[in-house]
Write an enzyme that holds these catalytic residues in place. Structure first.
Site, PDB file in Angstrom:
ATOM      1  N   ASN A 272       0.464  -1.263   0.074  1.00 51.38           N
ATOM      2  CA  ASN A 272      -0.283   0.046   0.072  1.00 51.38           C
ATOM      3  C   ASN A 272       1.215   0.814  -0.298  1.00 51.38           C
ATOM      4  OD1 ASN A 272      -1.687  -2.003   0.122  1.00 51.38           O
ATOM      5  ND2 ASN A 272      -2.408  -1.859   2.854  1.00 51.38           N
TER       6      ASN A 272
ATOM      7  N   HIS B 107       5.817  -0.155  -2.664  1.00 50.91           N
ATOM      8  CA  HIS B 107       5.507   0.718  -3.831  1.00 50.91           C
ATOM      9  C   HIS B 107       5.281   2.055  -3.328  1.00 50.91           C
ATOM     10  CE1 HIS B 107       3.666  -3.600  -4.818  1.00 50.91           C
ATOM     11  NE2 HIS B 107       3.958  -3.584  -5.263  1.00 50.91           N
TER      12      HIS B 107
ATOM     13  N   SER C 202      -4.551  -9.166  -3.351  1.00 47.00           N
ATOM     14  CA  SER C 202      -4.880 -10.626  -3.986  1.00 47.00           C
ATOM     15  C   SER C 202      -3.819 -11.240  -4.254  1.00 47.00           C
ATOM     16  CB  SER C 202      -5.099 -10.282  -5.534  1.00 47.00           C
ATOM     17  OG  SER C 202      -4.113  -9.325  -6.469  1.00 47.00           O
TER      18      SER C 202
ATOM     19  N   PRO D 140     -11.078 -12.305   2.466  1.00 48.78           N
ATOM     20  CA  PRO D 140     -12.608 -12.559   1.885  1.00 48.78           C
ATOM     21  C   PRO D 140     -12.565 -13.401   0.675  1.00 48.78           C
ATOM     22  CG  PRO D 140     -12.737 -10.320   2.897  1.00 48.78           C
ATOM     23  CD  PRO D 140     -11.131 -10.754   2.522  1.00 48.78           C
TER      24      PRO D 140
ATOM     25  N   ALA E 139     -10.459  -7.612   6.799  1.00 55.49           N
ATOM     26  CA  ALA E 139      -9.535  -7.562   8.382  1.00 55.49           C
ATOM     27  C   ALA E 139     -10.151  -6.847   9.525  1.00 55.49           C
ATOM     28  CB  ALA E 139      -8.721  -6.587   7.542  1.00 55.49           C
TER      29      ALA E 139
HETATM   30  C1  BV8 Z   1       8.758  -5.050 -11.865  1.00 52.98           C
HETATM   31  C2  BV8 Z   1       1.493   1.864  -7.843  1.00 52.98           C
HETATM   32  C3  BV8 Z   1      10.050  -5.186 -13.525  1.00 52.98           C
HETATM   33  C4  BV8 Z   1       0.958   2.061  -6.469  1.00 52.98           C
HETATM   34  C5  BV8 Z   1       1.540  -0.769  -8.603  1.00 52.98           C
HETATM   35  C6  BV8 Z   1       7.204 -11.017 -12.712  1.00 52.98           C
HETATM   36  C7  BV8 Z   1       8.687 -11.147 -11.652  1.00 52.98           C
HETATM   37  C8  BV8 Z   1       8.390  -9.934 -12.053  1.00 52.98           C
HETATM   38  C9  BV8 Z   1       7.702  -8.670 -12.229  1.00 52.98           C
HETATM   39  C10 BV8 Z   1       6.640  -9.174 -13.322  1.00 52.98           C
HETATM   40  C11 BV8 Z   1       5.795 -10.585 -13.471  1.00 52.98           C
HETATM   41  N1  BV8 Z   1       4.890 -10.857 -13.655  1.00 52.98           N
HETATM   42  C12 BV8 Z   1       4.823  -9.670 -14.243  1.00 52.98           C
HETATM   43  C13 BV8 Z   1       5.115  -8.579 -13.301  1.00 52.98           C
HETATM   44  C14 BV8 Z   1       5.263  -7.175 -13.803  1.00 52.98           C
HETATM   45  C15 BV8 Z   1       3.911  -6.572 -13.140  1.00 52.98           C
HETATM   46  C16 BV8 Z   1       3.192  -7.649 -12.745  1.00 52.98           C
HETATM   47  O1  BV8 Z   1       3.224  -7.861 -11.330  1.00 52.98           O
HETATM   48  N2  BV8 Z   1       2.083  -7.522 -12.984  1.00 52.98           N
HETATM   49  C17 BV8 Z   1       0.836  -8.126 -12.920  1.00 52.98           C
HETATM   50  C18 BV8 Z   1      -0.532  -7.262 -12.712  1.00 52.98           C
HETATM   51  C19 BV8 Z   1       0.726  -9.499 -13.202  1.00 52.98           C
HETATM   52  N3  BV8 Z   1       5.108  -6.207 -11.428  1.00 52.98           N
HETATM   53  C20 BV8 Z   1       5.830  -4.858 -11.832  1.00 52.98           C
HETATM   54  O2  BV8 Z   1       6.278  -4.073 -13.134  1.00 52.98           O
HETATM   55  C21 BV8 Z   1       6.455  -4.390 -10.857  1.00 52.98           C
HETATM   56  N4  BV8 Z   1       7.935  -3.954 -11.185  1.00 52.98           N
HETATM   57  O3  BV8 Z   1       8.678  -5.711 -12.042  1.00 52.98           O
HETATM   58  O4  BV8 Z   1       9.677  -4.667 -12.110  1.00 52.98           O
HETATM   59  C22 BV8 Z   1      11.744  -4.614 -13.455  1.00 52.98           C
HETATM   60  C23 BV8 Z   1      12.410  -5.975 -12.648  1.00 52.98           C
HETATM   61  C24 BV8 Z   1      13.931  -5.886 -13.131  1.00 52.98           C
HETATM   62  C25 BV8 Z   1      14.266  -4.490 -13.201  1.00 52.98           C
HETATM   63  C26 BV8 Z   1      13.445  -3.554 -13.715  1.00 52.98           C
HETATM   64  C27 BV8 Z   1      12.176  -3.830 -13.904  1.00 52.98           C
HETATM   65  C28 BV8 Z   1       5.310  -3.710 -10.118  1.00 52.98           C
HETATM   66  C29 BV8 Z   1       4.843  -4.024  -9.203  1.00 52.98           C
HETATM   67  C30 BV8 Z   1       4.123  -2.334  -8.726  1.00 52.98           C
HETATM   68  C31 BV8 Z   1       3.265  -1.634  -9.576  1.00 52.98           C
HETATM   69  N5  BV8 Z   1       2.576  -0.665  -8.886  1.00 52.98           N
HETATM   70  N6  BV8 Z   1       0.982  -0.115  -8.335  1.00 52.98           N
HETATM   71  C32 BV8 Z   1      -0.005   2.816  -6.846  1.00 52.98           C
HETATM   72  O5  BV8 Z   1      -0.420   2.972  -7.543  1.00 52.98           O
HETATM   73  O6  BV8 Z   1      -0.814   2.452  -5.573  1.00 52.98           O
HETATM   74  S1  BV8 Z   1       0.734  -2.737  -8.704  1.00 52.98           S
HETATM   75  C33 BV8 Z   1      -0.910  -2.676  -7.373  1.00 52.98           C
HETATM   76  O7  BV8 Z   1      -1.258  -3.554  -6.836  1.00 52.98           O
HETATM   77  C34 BV8 Z   1      -1.023  -1.443  -6.620  1.00 52.98           C
HETATM   78  O8  BV8 Z   1       0.007  -0.265  -5.536  1.00 52.98           O
HETATM   79  C35 BV8 Z   1      -1.041  -2.572  -5.204  1.00 52.98           C
HETATM   80  O9  BV8 Z   1       0.353  -2.339  -4.073  1.00 52.98           O
HETATM   81  C36 BV8 Z   1      -0.790  -3.832  -5.989  1.00 52.98           C
HETATM   82  C37 BV8 Z   1      -1.317  -5.555  -5.179  1.00 52.98           C
HETATM   83  O10 BV8 Z   1      -3.177  -4.678  -5.294  1.00 52.98           O
HETATM   84  P1  BV8 Z   1      -3.454  -5.113  -3.579  1.00 52.98           P
HETATM   85  O11 BV8 Z   1      -2.800  -4.999  -2.565  1.00 52.98           O
HETATM   86  O12 BV8 Z   1      -3.314  -7.344  -3.830  1.00 52.98           O
HETATM   87  O13 BV8 Z   1      -4.553  -5.226  -4.191  1.00 52.98           O
HETATM   88  P2  BV8 Z   1      -6.338  -6.168  -4.857  1.00 52.98           P
HETATM   89  O14 BV8 Z   1      -7.169  -4.906  -5.483  1.00 52.98           O
HETATM   90  O15 BV8 Z   1      -5.310  -6.842  -5.989  1.00 52.98           O
HETATM   91  O16 BV8 Z   1      -6.216  -6.957  -3.663  1.00 52.98           O
HETATM   92  C38 BV8 Z   1      -7.555  -6.433  -2.257  1.00 52.98           C
HETATM   93  C39 BV8 Z   1      -6.723  -7.649  -2.220  1.00 52.98           C
HETATM   94  O17 BV8 Z   1      -7.918  -7.511  -0.497  1.00 52.98           O
HETATM   95  C40 BV8 Z   1      -8.141  -8.565  -2.693  1.00 52.98           C
HETATM   96  O18 BV8 Z   1      -8.480  -9.588  -2.273  1.00 52.98           O
HETATM   97  C41 BV8 Z   1      -9.416  -8.659  -1.966  1.00 52.98           C
HETATM   98  O19 BV8 Z   1     -10.219  -9.464  -1.405  1.00 52.98           O
HETATM   99  C42 BV8 Z   1      -9.009  -9.131  -0.290  1.00 52.98           C
HETATM  100  N7  BV8 Z   1     -10.122  -7.773   0.374  1.00 52.98           N
HETATM  101  C43 BV8 Z   1     -10.840  -6.789  -0.367  1.00 52.98           C
HETATM  102  N8  BV8 Z   1     -11.670  -6.584   1.334  1.00 52.98           N
HETATM  103  C44 BV8 Z   1     -11.273  -6.885   2.385  1.00 52.98           C
HETATM  104  C45 BV8 Z   1     -10.116  -7.668   1.707  1.00 52.98           C
HETATM  105  N9  BV8 Z   1      -9.315  -8.404   2.575  1.00 52.98           N
HETATM  106  C46 BV8 Z   1      -9.531  -7.837   3.917  1.00 52.98           C
HETATM  107  N10 BV8 Z   1     -10.589  -7.366   4.527  1.00 52.98           N
HETATM  108  C47 BV8 Z   1     -11.319  -6.304   3.845  1.00 52.98           C
HETATM  109  N11 BV8 Z   1     -11.783  -5.603   4.951  1.00 52.98           N
END
Ligand code: BV8
Ligand code: ZN
Length: 241
Positions: free
Chosen positions: A100, A117, A186, A211, A228
């Site tokens: 976050n 991040h 997620s 959830p 949470a």
């Molecule tokens: C990188 C910006 C390369 C800030 C974000 C393998 C290895 C390395 C990289 C990759 C790889 N495969 C793919 C990649 C590329 C990419 C990636 O991961 N893509 C995914 C989508 C497939 N990764 C990257 O690009 C990363 N960089 O690897 O660079 C590199 C390497 C070497 C040299 C140069 C370059 C960078 C990743 C960061 C991206 N930035 N955001 C902002 O604006 O916030 S990511 C974005 O998703 C958010 O920042 C957040 O932090 C992140 C994760 O999301 P979650 O926090 O999990 O949130 P989400 O909504 O998904 O889920 C919420 C969950 O909460 C749900 O499950 C829900 O059920 C639950 N929930 C809901 N209510 C509740 C609850 N839980 C409990 N209680 C509740 N009440």
């Protein structure tokens, strides 16, 4: 099961908390991939990549300024507070590795927060690299650095590396942990999500709170499909039935 988890957590010598946007949902901060998520209708490539900012910095800033305004008006939830108050058997607080950018763990009182991040409250100059804390919301144009360069949100976008010092310390903490509580992610964004596998390889006891079912399921010892704010205080404060 809650009592068993509480006992293990209290006995843990090297506990670690890992969190995602779900822990802030209760505070009113939208998650990314949920029903009313931030990504719904928006394309991350248009908002959270260096290319998007280079193409249209004001379009990206309007989204971040809206998020900053929203986050500025919310408070930490019960799970943030329970994590901040919890003391392990060593009497020390527990480090929080978070994806976050909202700063709510720090606001709740956690003092050892690793922001994988970055932070929505830090701005960085794309020209000279100068970085500073900034809480101004209600922007009407792209903010500029004293050097004239454009200021961008100090967060990690897709395709960008995570801060090396933060990520390497998070890796070490995950590898050494004997108990990990993973809340509200997620588990799809890498390399953050891989920290859970690192903890698994280090024989940590891993508890997930979400959830929904996530790809982390195969790595965890216990999963609580609850919000949470409900279960984390029960597990940490001890009023579990
Ligand atoms: C990188 C910006 C390369 C800030 C974000 C393998 C290895 C390395 C990289 C990759 C790889 N495969 C793919 C990649 C590329 C990419 C990636 O991961 N893509 C995914 C989508 C497939 N990764 C990257 O690009 C990363 N960089 O690897 O660079 C590199 C390497 C070497 C040299 C140069 C370059 C960078 C990743 C960061 C991206 N930035 N955001 C902002 O604006 O916030 S990511 C974005 O998703 C958010 O920042 C957040 O932090 C992140 C994760 O999301 P979650 O926090 O999990 O949130 P989400 O909504 O998904 O889920 C919420 C969950 O909460 C749900 O499950 C829900 O059920 C639950 N929930 C809901 N209510 C509740 C609850 N839980 C409990 N209680 C509740 N009440
Ligand atoms: Zn500058």
């Amino acid at each position: 099961m809650k009592e068993e988890v509480r006992k293990r957590l209290r006995a843990a010598g090297r506990p670690l908390f890992m969190t995602g946007s779900g822990i802030s949902a209760e505070s009113g901060v939208p998650t990314f991939r949920g029903e009313d998520g931030l990504w719904k209708g928006a394309n991350p490539r248009d908002l959270a990549t260096p290319g998007a900012f280079a193409r249209d910095p004001w379009h990206v800033w309007q989204w971040y300024d809206w998020r900053r305004g929203l986050i500025a008006g919310v408070s930490p939830g019960r799970a943030h507070l329970a994590m901040a108050e919890f003391r392990g058997c060593s009497g020390a607080g527990v480090p929080v590795v978070t994806q976050n950018v909202d700063g709510l763990h720090q606001l709740a009182g956690s003092t050892d927060v690793l922001e994988l991040h970055g932070s929505i409250w830090r701005l960085r100059c794309v020209r000279c690299g100068r970085e500073a804390e900034d809480r101004v919301t209600g922007l009407t144009e792209v903010p500029l650095c004293a050097c004239g360069g454009e200021l961008r949100p100090g967060v990690v976008w897709f395709g960008e590396s995570l801060p090396a010092d933060v990520f390497s310390r998070s890796l070490a903490l995950a590898a050494e942990a004997d108990f990990v509580l993973v809340v509200g992610t997620s588990g799809v964004v890498q390399p953050a999500a891989s920290l859970v596998s690192v903890a698994r390889d280090g024989n940590a006891f891993i508890v997930e709170v979400n959830p929904e079912e996530t790809p982390l399921k195969g790595l965890t010892d216990v999963t609580f499909h609850e919000a949470a704010g409900e279960i984390v205080p029960e597990l940490l404060n001890g009023n579990a039935e």
